[in-house]
Structures are given as C-alpha cells and as structure tokens.
Design a protein around this motif. Structure first.
Motif, PDB file in Angstrom:
ATOM      1  N   ARG A   8      -5.657  -2.439  -0.582  1.00  0.00           N
ATOM      2  CA  ARG A   8      -4.355  -3.116  -0.563  1.00  0.00           C
ATOM      3  C   ARG A   8      -3.266  -2.357  -1.328  1.00  0.00           C
ATOM      4  O   ARG A   8      -2.106  -2.360  -0.919  1.00  0.00           O
ATOM      5  N   TYR A   9      -3.663  -1.757  -2.436  1.00  0.00           N
ATOM      6  CA  TYR A   9      -2.650  -1.182  -3.317  1.00  0.00           C
ATOM      7  C   TYR A   9      -2.611   0.343  -3.306  1.00  0.00           C
ATOM      8  O   TYR A   9      -1.958   0.957  -4.150  1.00  0.00           O
ATOM      9  N   GLY A  10      -3.274   0.953  -2.349  1.00  0.00           N
ATOM     10  CA  GLY A  10      -3.136   2.386  -2.123  1.00  0.00           C
ATOM     11  C   GLY A  10      -3.825   3.286  -3.119  1.00  0.00           C
ATOM     12  O   GLY A  10      -3.535   4.483  -3.174  1.00  0.00           O
ATOM     13  N   GLY A  56       0.784  -1.222   0.000  1.00  0.00           N
ATOM     14  CA  GLY A  56       0.000   0.000   0.000  1.00  0.00           C
ATOM     15  C   GLY A  56       0.814   1.270   0.000  1.00  0.00           C
ATOM     16  O   GLY A  56       0.278   2.355   0.236  1.00  0.00           O
TER      17      GLY A  56
END
Length: 442
Positions: free
Chosen positions: A390-392, A86
């Motif tokens: 999860r990946y910002g 993230g």
C-alpha cells in the motif's frame, strides 16, 4: 527520538493554501473535492500537528523580506496523501500537482515543484519521526489505541543499488583515487568559457558526493576486513565487498531465496485491533537478534508507556535478549527456540536457566501463551505487507540507513494518520448511536 522544537518567527512569510477562489468562472478548488474524500481527513490531522520545528527553518519574514516559503503542511500533506496511494517518487507527485484536483486542492494554488518535494522528504527524518510521535500521542490521549500488547517484525527492503556495485577494498581505493583526480580536473577547468557556472557547480557537487560515498565505502570495507579471522584473510573468496554507490547497503537473503542489497526495516505495532505503528528502526544486519530491546525502549520514549507483552518470531529469540526484555517488565511471546528440547522441571538444564528464561519457557508452552502468540502474524506481518503493497516500501529510493529510515518513517506516519482518521470516525459514530439510543429511551 524527537528534536526539541524551536519557536518560529511570528512574522515569517509563508504561502498558505487558498481553496475557495473561483476558477473557470463558477468552481472553486474546494468544490472539486467531494465532501467525504479521505484527503480532507488527512489534511485535518496534519493541520492539527505542531510543525514548529519546520516553521522555525523559514528565513523569509516581514523584516528581512525574501520569497515566501511554502507552508510545510502542504508538503507534508502531499507526501502523506501520495503515500496512501503508493506514490514514492517526487516527480510523480509533482505531475499530479499540475493535473489532479485532489493534489491541487492540497496545494491550494501554491506552486510546488519536484525539487522542493524531493528535498523535503530527503531531509525529513527528524520531521517524520516527530510527527509520528505526535500522532501516537493523539491516539493514546483520545483512548483509541492500547499499548498493553505489541508485535514486532522485520522486513528486508531492496535498495536502489545494483548488485554489481559491490567492490573489494583495493578496487574501492582505486575508484576513490580516480574520483579525487576527476574533481581536481574539474576545478582546474573552472575558467573554461564553454561551461556555464550552473553546469560547473553541478559537476563539482556530483564529484564531491561520489568522493564522499567512496570514502565511506573504503572505511566500511576496512572495518569488515579487520573483523576477519587470520584464516579468512588468506582466502580471497572471503574478502569483504562494499557498494560504491550505497556503502551502508548489505546483501541480504530475500524472501525468494536470492541475495540482493537491502536494509532490514523493523516495525512495532499495537496488537489491539487498530494496528498502529508505534516504533520504527532500520539496520544493515540481515538478522533480528538484539532488536527487541531498542524497539521497546523507543515505544516507551514515544508514548511514555512500556508494553506489557511483545510478540516476536523465532528470529529474535536469544537468551540474553529474553533476559533483558523480561527484566525490563515486558513479557516475551515467541516460538520455542530450536532444537525444541524441553528441560525437565528441576533438572540440570532447567537449573542453568535464569528466572526470566524459565518463566518464558513455561509461558510459551501454555495454552494461553500459544493463543497470545498466534496473534503475531496477523498483526506484525500485516504491517509489513501493508508497508510494501500500500505504501510503496518495495524499493528504497533514498540511499543509506538514514534514507531507508526516512521512507520507513513516512510509511509508518501515513498508516497511523489513517488509523487516527478511522478510529475517530468510529468513535464519533459510536457517540451518535449512543445519543440516539438515549433519546429513544427517554
């Protein structure tokens, strides 16, 4: 969407990671990372990608000399691994490179700073796009994903732009005039000994960038004004506003009901249990109409295969879109358009519909069609949720449609790298189990 690769110089000077040199008398960087840590699998996937388009940019070589460039695989791995956690800020990853053993292992003793990381991502649209295609092809080649059915959904992502930056045309034109005057004043002070050359260059660069943004803002607000009706032009409340800091950003209605500057990020996802992202796009429109066909064309361009079925929500359903997609060979599964009036077979309304529309209505009202469409939420909406949680992909750190696309592509690439890692691990385990079963049977 992928650029044609250019052959790199074979004598290019590149700083490669060195992970087996002894540190502190007894440990190496490789010793400090557990053998089963996910970063090893991520690095292995990226090591297998063709980065010719990046290596071709390296200017330093044995003939001309120059400072060796950082291996592009290091930069790509840093961003992909950081995205799995993230991390979306170059400054944060640069700090981890100094203190965290996992990030230090990725670098392998090569010094990587914040500016290099930021520049790599900012200019990474073509790179991330090409790498995403390569990972998708790897998944297909190894038989790890199935493109028979895909799902598509859009999510509105907030931009790094203040709501108070939106201005009317006259205000933007005034700001543009002032910005040009400011640049002229800076240039007139070029020989001022109280400012260093570095400071002067930085100030002038910032002034030019502001002028460029304001010029784009003025151009866009004029276009929007030209699209207004005669009645709307007479109403001051209808005057269009454009952001002075991010001219392409649009105020959209968000999930909480509020209106904020955002972009509409679209993901196409395989509905095969793997959830690989096979298409990414970004628009400045607050609706999803007209997005189906471009996404399916993109998926076909990346993979060489057009999905047989696509699952979308009601925001995509328009007669023309359905007709175009179905004529292209893909069957649409979506909820009934509102109002949910069912045309009687052979009736006037039914006869007015095209062949594709009648097939669509018949399909989505069947038990099988409803069961297929039920998969959409757990596929497409899950992709959007993962991108943000999860990946910002909660706040777009880069400006403009291209900046938003860079971050969306990086999130998609990261997810697909993880899908490839997990799918390979499951395939290897299944093979080991099969071999063991055969051994026991014989």
């Amino acid at each position: 969407m992928t650029a044609t690769p250019v052959s790199p110089r074979v004598d290019a000077l590149v700083q490669r990671p060195q992970r087996h040199q002894v540190e502190l008398g007894m440990f190496t960087l490789d010793n400090r990372v557990p053998a089963d840590h996910s970063v090893r699998e991520i690095e292995a996937v990226i090591a297998g990608l063709d980065l010719t388009m990046l290596e071709a940019r390296i200017r330093a070589n044995a003939e001309a000399g120059g400072r060796p460039a950082i291996d592009p695989r290091i930069l790509l791995t840093l961003w992909v691994y950081g995205t799995t956690l993230g991390e979306v800020e170059a400054s944060t990853i640069a700090r981890h490179v100094q203190t965290d053993d996992i990030y230090r292992w990725i670098c392998g003793g090569v010094s990587v700073g914040e500016r290099k990381l930021a520049d790599f991502r900012a200019k990474g649209a073509e790179v991330f796009d090409a790498m995403l295609t390569q990972v998708i092809v790897a998944l297909m080649t190894e038989g790890l994903i199935d493109l028979h059915r895909t799902a598509q959904d859009g999510t509105r992502v907030r931009t790094w732009t203040g709501a108070d930056s939106f201005r009317r045309q006259d205000t933007l034109e005034t700001l543009l005039t002032a910005a040009k005057a400011h640049l002229e004043a800076l240039q007139a002070q070029a020989h001022d000994g109280r400012r260093s050359k570095v400071a002067r260059v930085a100030q002038e660069r910032g002034a030019r960038q502001r002028i460029e943004r304001l010029e784009r803002a003025v151009a866009r607000v004029r276009t929007l004004a030209a699209e207004l009706s005669e009645a709307e032009r007479k109403d001051p409340k209808k005057a269009p506003r454009v952001s002075a800091t991010d001219p392409e950003a649009t105020r959209m209605k968000m999930s909480d009901g509020g209106f904020r500057p955002a972009f509409n990020v679209q993901f196409g996802t395989t509905a095969d249990g793997q959830g690989a992202v096979v298409g990414v796009s970004v628009s400045d429109r607050g609706h999803d109409y007209g997005e189906m066909t471009p996404m399916l064309e993109q998926v076909e361009q990346r993979s060489g295969q057009r999905p047989d079925q696509t699952l979308v929500d009601g925001g995509y359903v328009q007669k023309e879109d359905i007709r175009r997609v179905e004529q292209g060979g893909t069957r649409v599964f979506a909820p009934l358009p509102k109002p949910k009036r069912v045309a009687a077979p052979g009736g006037k309304r039914d006869q007015e519909r095209s062949v594709e529309e009648r097939a669509f209505y018949e399909r989505i009202q069947s038990t099988e069609g409803k069961a297929v469409y039920h998969q959409r939420g757990e596929v497409a909406e899950l992709t959007n949720a993962h991108a943000k949680s999860r990946y910002g992909l909660v706040l777009l750190m880069l400006r403009g449609l291209k900046g938003a696309l860079v971050m969306a592509l990086l999130a998609a690439l990261t997810k697909d790298v993880q899908v490839l890692v997990r799918a390979r691990a499951r395939a290897a385990q299944a093979q080991r189990t099969s071999i063991a079963a055969v051994a026991i049977a014989t």
